[in-house]
Scaffold this active site. Structure first.
Site, PDB file in Angstrom:
ATOM      1  N   GLU A 114       0.846  -1.201   0.000  1.00  0.00           N
ATOM      2  CA  GLU A 114       0.000   0.000   0.000  1.00  0.00           C
ATOM      3  C   GLU A 114       0.874   1.241   0.000  1.00  0.00           C
ATOM      4  O   GLU A 114       2.103   1.148   0.115  1.00  0.00           O
ATOM      5  CB  GLU A 114      -0.925  -0.016   1.234  1.00  0.00           C
ATOM      6  N   ASP A 221     -16.425   8.906  21.338  1.00  0.00           N
ATOM      7  CA  ASP A 221     -16.934   8.883  22.724  1.00  0.00           C
ATOM      8  C   ASP A 221     -15.811   8.779  23.763  1.00  0.00           C
ATOM      9  O   ASP A 221     -15.845   9.468  24.789  1.00  0.00           O
ATOM     10  CB  ASP A 221     -17.906   7.702  22.918  1.00  0.00           C
ATOM     11  N   HIS A 242      -8.788   9.500   3.777  1.00  0.00           N
ATOM     12  CA  HIS A 242      -8.376   8.463   2.832  1.00  0.00           C
ATOM     13  C   HIS A 242      -8.601   9.011   1.427  1.00  0.00           C
ATOM     14  O   HIS A 242      -9.669   9.560   1.142  1.00  0.00           O
ATOM     15  CB  HIS A 242      -9.192   7.184   3.042  1.00  0.00           C
ATOM     16  N   ARG A 289      -0.495   8.850   2.348  1.00  0.00           N
ATOM     17  CA  ARG A 289      -1.884   9.293   2.239  1.00  0.00           C
ATOM     18  C   ARG A 289      -2.105  10.796   2.321  1.00  0.00           C
ATOM     19  O   ARG A 289      -2.968  11.345   1.646  1.00  0.00           O
ATOM     20  CB  ARG A 289      -2.651   8.648   3.380  1.00  0.00           C
ATOM     21  N   HIS A 350     -11.180   9.440   7.566  1.00  0.00           N
ATOM     22  CA  HIS A 350     -10.978   7.996   7.650  1.00  0.00           C
ATOM     23  C   HIS A 350     -10.423   7.535   9.000  1.00  0.00           C
ATOM     24  O   HIS A 350     -10.822   6.499   9.524  1.00  0.00           O
ATOM     25  CB  HIS A 350      -9.998   7.614   6.537  1.00  0.00           C
ATOM     26  N   ARG A 385      -0.603   8.571   9.654  1.00  0.00           N
ATOM     27  CA  ARG A 385      -0.449   7.126   9.821  1.00  0.00           C
ATOM     28  C   ARG A 385      -0.097   6.434   8.508  1.00  0.00           C
ATOM     29  O   ARG A 385      -0.706   6.699   7.467  1.00  0.00           O
ATOM     30  CB  ARG A 385      -1.757   6.530  10.353  1.00  0.00           C
ATOM     31  N   LEU A 391      -4.415  -1.385  12.563  1.00  0.00           N
ATOM     32  CA  LEU A 391      -4.780  -2.677  13.154  1.00  0.00           C
ATOM     33  C   LEU A 391      -3.579  -3.221  13.924  1.00  0.00           C
ATOM     34  O   LEU A 391      -3.718  -3.820  14.992  1.00  0.00           O
ATOM     35  CB  LEU A 391      -5.204  -3.657  12.053  1.00  0.00           C
TER      36      LEU A 391
HETATM   37  P1  FAD Z   1     -13.518  -0.040  16.401  1.00  0.00           P
HETATM   38  O1  FAD Z   1     -13.290  -1.264  15.628  1.00  0.00           O
HETATM   39  O2  FAD Z   1     -14.079   1.134  15.698  1.00  0.00           O
HETATM   40  O3  FAD Z   1     -14.479  -0.428  17.598  1.00  0.00           O
HETATM   41  C1  FAD Z   1     -14.978   0.554  18.478  1.00  0.00           C
HETATM   42  C2  FAD Z   1     -15.877  -0.131  19.475  1.00  0.00           C
HETATM   43  O4  FAD Z   1     -16.203   0.763  20.526  1.00  0.00           O
HETATM   44  C3  FAD Z   1     -17.202  -0.599  18.902  1.00  0.00           C
HETATM   45  O5  FAD Z   1     -17.470  -1.873  19.437  1.00  0.00           O
HETATM   46  C4  FAD Z   1     -18.218   0.413  19.446  1.00  0.00           C
HETATM   47  O6  FAD Z   1     -19.506  -0.095  19.615  1.00  0.00           O
HETATM   48  C5  FAD Z   1     -17.588   0.705  20.790  1.00  0.00           C
HETATM   49  N1  FAD Z   1     -17.977   1.990  21.372  1.00  0.00           N
HETATM   50  C6  FAD Z   1     -17.674   3.232  20.921  1.00  0.00           C
HETATM   51  N2  FAD Z   1     -18.184   4.151  21.763  1.00  0.00           N
HETATM   52  C7  FAD Z   1     -18.814   3.474  22.749  1.00  0.00           C
HETATM   53  C8  FAD Z   1     -19.541   3.863  23.910  1.00  0.00           C
HETATM   54  N3  FAD Z   1     -19.753   5.142  24.225  1.00  0.00           N
HETATM   55  N4  FAD Z   1     -20.052   2.904  24.706  1.00  0.00           N
HETATM   56  C9  FAD Z   1     -19.895   1.592  24.407  1.00  0.00           C
HETATM   57  N5  FAD Z   1     -19.200   1.164  23.313  1.00  0.00           N
HETATM   58  C10 FAD Z   1     -18.685   2.098  22.512  1.00  0.00           C
HETATM   59  N6  FAD Z   1      -6.637   0.019   9.393  1.00  0.00           N
HETATM   60  C11 FAD Z   1      -5.658  -0.832   9.022  1.00  0.00           C
HETATM   61  O7  FAD Z   1      -4.652  -0.982   9.723  1.00  0.00           O
HETATM   62  N7  FAD Z   1      -5.796  -1.562   7.877  1.00  0.00           N
HETATM   63  C12 FAD Z   1      -6.881  -1.455   7.069  1.00  0.00           C
HETATM   64  O8  FAD Z   1      -6.971  -2.134   6.060  1.00  0.00           O
HETATM   65  C13 FAD Z   1      -7.897  -0.531   7.423  1.00  0.00           C
HETATM   66  N8  FAD Z   1      -8.973  -0.366   6.629  1.00  0.00           N
HETATM   67  C14 FAD Z   1      -9.985   0.454   7.052  1.00  0.00           C
HETATM   68  C15 FAD Z   1     -11.134   0.564   6.291  1.00  0.00           C
HETATM   69  C16 FAD Z   1     -12.197   1.332   6.726  1.00  0.00           C
HETATM   70  C17 FAD Z   1     -13.440   1.441   5.883  1.00  0.00           C
HETATM   71  C18 FAD Z   1     -12.093   2.027   7.952  1.00  0.00           C
HETATM   72  C19 FAD Z   1     -13.230   2.877   8.448  1.00  0.00           C
HETATM   73  C20 FAD Z   1     -10.943   1.941   8.711  1.00  0.00           C
HETATM   74  C21 FAD Z   1      -9.882   1.158   8.271  1.00  0.00           C
HETATM   75  N9  FAD Z   1      -8.716   1.038   9.027  1.00  0.00           N
HETATM   76  C22 FAD Z   1      -7.745   0.176   8.636  1.00  0.00           C
HETATM   77  C23 FAD Z   1      -8.636   1.620  10.359  1.00  0.00           C
HETATM   78  C24 FAD Z   1      -8.960   0.523  11.387  1.00  0.00           C
HETATM   79  O9  FAD Z   1      -9.948  -0.317  10.860  1.00  0.00           O
HETATM   80  C25 FAD Z   1      -9.438   1.093  12.691  1.00  0.00           C
HETATM   81  O10 FAD Z   1      -8.574   2.103  13.125  1.00  0.00           O
HETATM   82  C26 FAD Z   1      -9.493  -0.008  13.751  1.00  0.00           C
HETATM   83  O11 FAD Z   1     -10.279  -1.075  13.310  1.00  0.00           O
HETATM   84  C27 FAD Z   1     -10.049   0.539  15.041  1.00  0.00           C
HETATM   85  O12 FAD Z   1     -10.245  -0.519  15.920  1.00  0.00           O
HETATM   86  P2  FAD Z   1     -10.754  -0.198  17.374  1.00  0.00           P
HETATM   87  O13 FAD Z   1     -10.865  -1.482  18.083  1.00  0.00           O
HETATM   88  O14 FAD Z   1      -9.935   0.875  17.966  1.00  0.00           O
HETATM   89  O15 FAD Z   1     -12.209   0.462  17.156  1.00  0.00           O
HETATM   90  C1  SIN Z   2      -7.133   0.641   2.869  1.00  0.00           C
HETATM   91  O1  SIN Z   2      -7.413  -0.539   2.695  1.00  0.00           O
HETATM   92  O2  SIN Z   2      -6.802   1.428   1.987  1.00  0.00           O
HETATM   93  C2  SIN Z   2      -7.188   1.162   4.257  1.00  0.00           C
HETATM   94  C3  SIN Z   2      -5.947   0.831   4.930  1.00  0.00           C
HETATM   95  C4  SIN Z   2      -5.791   1.643   6.166  1.00  0.00           C
HETATM   96  O3  SIN Z   2      -6.612   2.495   6.504  1.00  0.00           O
HETATM   97  O4  SIN Z   2      -4.766   1.435   6.814  1.00  0.00           O
END
Ligand code: FAD
Ligand code: SIN
Length: 522
Positions: A114, A221, A242, A289, A350, A385, A391
């Site tokens: 990427e 939040d 993004h 990016r 993003h 980033r 992830l």
């Molecule tokens: P999340 O997976 O967003 O989970 C948040 C959790 O918190 C949820 O369960 C939600 O319900 C809970 N929550 C939030 N507020 C509250 C509250 N007040 N009370 C109770 N529960 C709450 N990153 C990469 O490294 N590689 C990728 O390929 C990539 N692709 C992406 C594609 C997309 C479309 C998006 C949007 C992001 C992508 N990212 C990628 C970024 C990455 O996916 C996220 O940064 C990562 O998944 C965040 O994980 P997390 O566990 O921190 O939060």
């Molecule tokens: C993507 O698949 O382009 C998203 C990857 C990322 O947000 O790290």
């Protein structure tokens, strides 16, 4: 109701679940999640997770790429630690049951590339890696006898000495977290959750903006809760856009076209079908990016158009259909055959690089409160980033936080304060019947942030955003002080707090670096 557990986790994405699985052998774990457990940014991740798995690559190269993308302000020690730990954390994901694609179905992982990466090092599961990670972790967590996952429980605020009647300011030296108040969205009751250790894993805040790839739950939040509790936050001016979300204006959230597609050979083109990235960076469509998103933004402004194109036709039909089945099917569903047509794209909010400031153990400035995943700020990303490092950061810091939290609960005596903590007081509140005010204010907020605090900023734009935000802040606080608490109202307050923090930090940053780009600092 009052609940007492050893470990309280808010969020069931990759960060929350990875932490829960690690601490579960040492005590009772409760995972609160505001929607369905699987909903969050994690399940939408497409590209994958970055890690150095073979000798053809090296830690030094991944470290170098991360530092370059971060534009010189990453915490180098954090970068080194995260990248060196990556292979071990990947092996654990595989042990939990997560499947990554392998070459020819065999032993070696199939690696993608990427933007900003000098090597092919992205482990993935087709183009729906996040869905597979969320599935694997959720299954493992649901099968663990010490983990309880409670859905539709909305954490409102973390409980600190403030709730014991003490004055807490950001200069209070030893702020402590005793748990959270949470709204049960099915019964509308506000419950008290007390815990020896609390982890916030609440994800991002993309919904501060009108166009975002993040799901509706991403309303900042955790960051807002820590702000209200007077904890330390950092780097919120670095909102990552993004470059390539699918241009399909009515659709929310915006559907992502993974950067891995550019890694496989897709090229950015203007509305006349001409390449333009040579004007901006010698790495062309695979520049980091921040650079690519700014270039697209500039081309859109020059041409006055709402979108540009990503041309993936050169990748070849077989590779496109087999390697990117989700994107192929999605585009086809709106009449775009990506094997023959160019894909209309535009940038979308993003990822939030900043967040709750944590140390190497994932511990925040508030005692017994940890943060991991997108809501945290570790120093890994600096000003921007590197793709697929999010992830990775989430699993590395969930591990570090778990190790530290286990140590904390085995060494600390149980809190004697629990029976002094009051229940939530909702007296005198009336049901707010004007839901429409909340919806409209949210839309207004998103417009303000998109118009004035987007990819390109200026002092004047930031001032305008601040003034307009002030008005909706006061109106919303007034509504909040009179109304029974609901999830939409709480989310709106949190979004306003996050917007305020983004503007405040953007105004304080007097140098163009990474994702922060102001015309007044050129
Ligand atoms: P999340 O997976 O967003 O989970 C948040 C959790 O918190 C949820 O369960 C939600 O319900 C809970 N929550 C939030 N507020 C509250 C509250 N007040 N009370 C109770 N529960 C709450 N990153 C990469 O490294 N590689 C990728 O390929 C990539 N692709 C992406 C594609 C997309 C479309 C998006 C949007 C992001 C992508 N990212 C990628 C970024 C990455 O996916 C996220 O940064 C990562 O998944 C965040 O994980 P997390 O566990 O921190 O939060
Ligand atoms: C993507 O698949 O382009 C998203 C990857 C990322 O947000 O790290």
């Amino acid at each position: 109701m009052r609940y007492e557990v050893d470990f309280l986790v808010v969020g069931s994405g990759i960060a929350g679940l990875s932490f829960a699985l690690k601490v579960a052998p040492y005590g009772k774990v409760c995972v609160l999640t505001k929607g369905d457990a699987a909903e969050g940014s994690t399940r939408y991740a497409q590209g994958g997770i970055a890690a150095v798995m073979y000798d053809s690559d090296s830690f030094d190269k991944h470290i170098h790429d991360t530092l370059v993308a971060g534009d010189g302000i990453c915490d180098r020690e954090v970068v080194e630690m995260t990248i060196r730990e990556a292979p071990e954390r990947i092996r654990e994901l595989v042990q939990y049951g997560v499947n990554f694609d392998r070459e020819g179905g065999g032993g070696r992982f199939d690696l993608h590339r990427e933007g900003g990466h000098s090597e092919f090092r992205i482990l993935h599961h087709k183009d729906n890696t996040g869905e597979e990670i969320e599935r694997g972790l959720l299954e493992a967590a649901r099968n663990h006898p010490n983990i309880e996952i409670k859905e539709r429980q909305f954490a409102i605020d973390i409980i600190t000495q403030h709730h014991l009647g003490q004055r807490v300011t950001k200069h209070t030296p030893d702020i402590e977290c005793y748990g959270v108040y949470a709204l049960d969205c099915d019964t509308n009751r506000i419950d008290t959750y007390l815990a020896k250790v609390t982890l916030l894993a609440t994800g991002g805040m993309g919904n501060v903006y009108s166009t975002t790839t993040t799901p509706v739950i991403s309303t900042g939040d955790g960051v807002a809760m820590v702000h209200r509790a007077r904890g330390v936050l950092s780097d919120l001016e670095f909102m990552q856009f993004h470059p390539t979300s699918l241009y399909n204006p009515a659709e929310k959230p915006a559907f992502l076209i993974t950067e891995a597609m550019r890694g496989a050979g897709a090229i950015l083109k203007d509305r006349d079908g001409n390449e333009f990235m040579q004007k901006y960076d010698q790495r062309l469509s695979l520049a980091p990016r921040d650079i690519v998103a700014r270039a697209i933004d500039n081309e859109m402004k020059i041409s006055g158009k709402d979108y540009l194109y990503l041309d993936a036709r050169g990748i070849g039909k077989k590779h496109l259909i087999e390697g990117f089945p989700t994107i192929y099917a999605k585009c086809l569903s709106i009449g775009i055959d990506i094997t023959r047509d160019m894909i209309p794209i535009r940038p979308a909010a993003h990822y939030q690089c900043g967040g709750i400031k944590v140390d190497r153990n994932g511990e925040s400035s508030i005692h017994h409160l940890y943060a991991a995943g997108e809501c945290s700020c570790t120093g890994l990303h600096g000003g921007n980033r590197l793709a697929s490092n999010s992830l990775l950061e989430a699993v590395v810091y969930a591990h570090n936080a778990a190790m530290s939290a286990i140590n904390q609960i085995t060494q600390n005596a149980p809190s004697t304060l629990n029976n002094q903590i009051p229940d939530w007081n909702a007296e005198g509140m009336v049901l707010n019947e004007e839901m429409v005010l909340i919806t409209q204010t949210k839309r207004e907020l998103q417009e303000i942030m998109s118009n004035y605090v987007g990819i390109v900023r200026s002092d004047l734009r930031l001032q305008r955003a601040f003034d307009r935000l002030n008005l909706i802040f006061r109106e919303t606080e007034d509504l909040y002080n009179r109304s029974v608490l609901t999830e939409p109202l709480s989310e709106l307050r949190n979004l306003i707090a996050c917007a305020y923090l983004i503007i405040k930090m953007a105004r304080a940053r007097r140098q163009n670096v990474g994702l922060h780009y102001s015309l007044d600092l050129l």
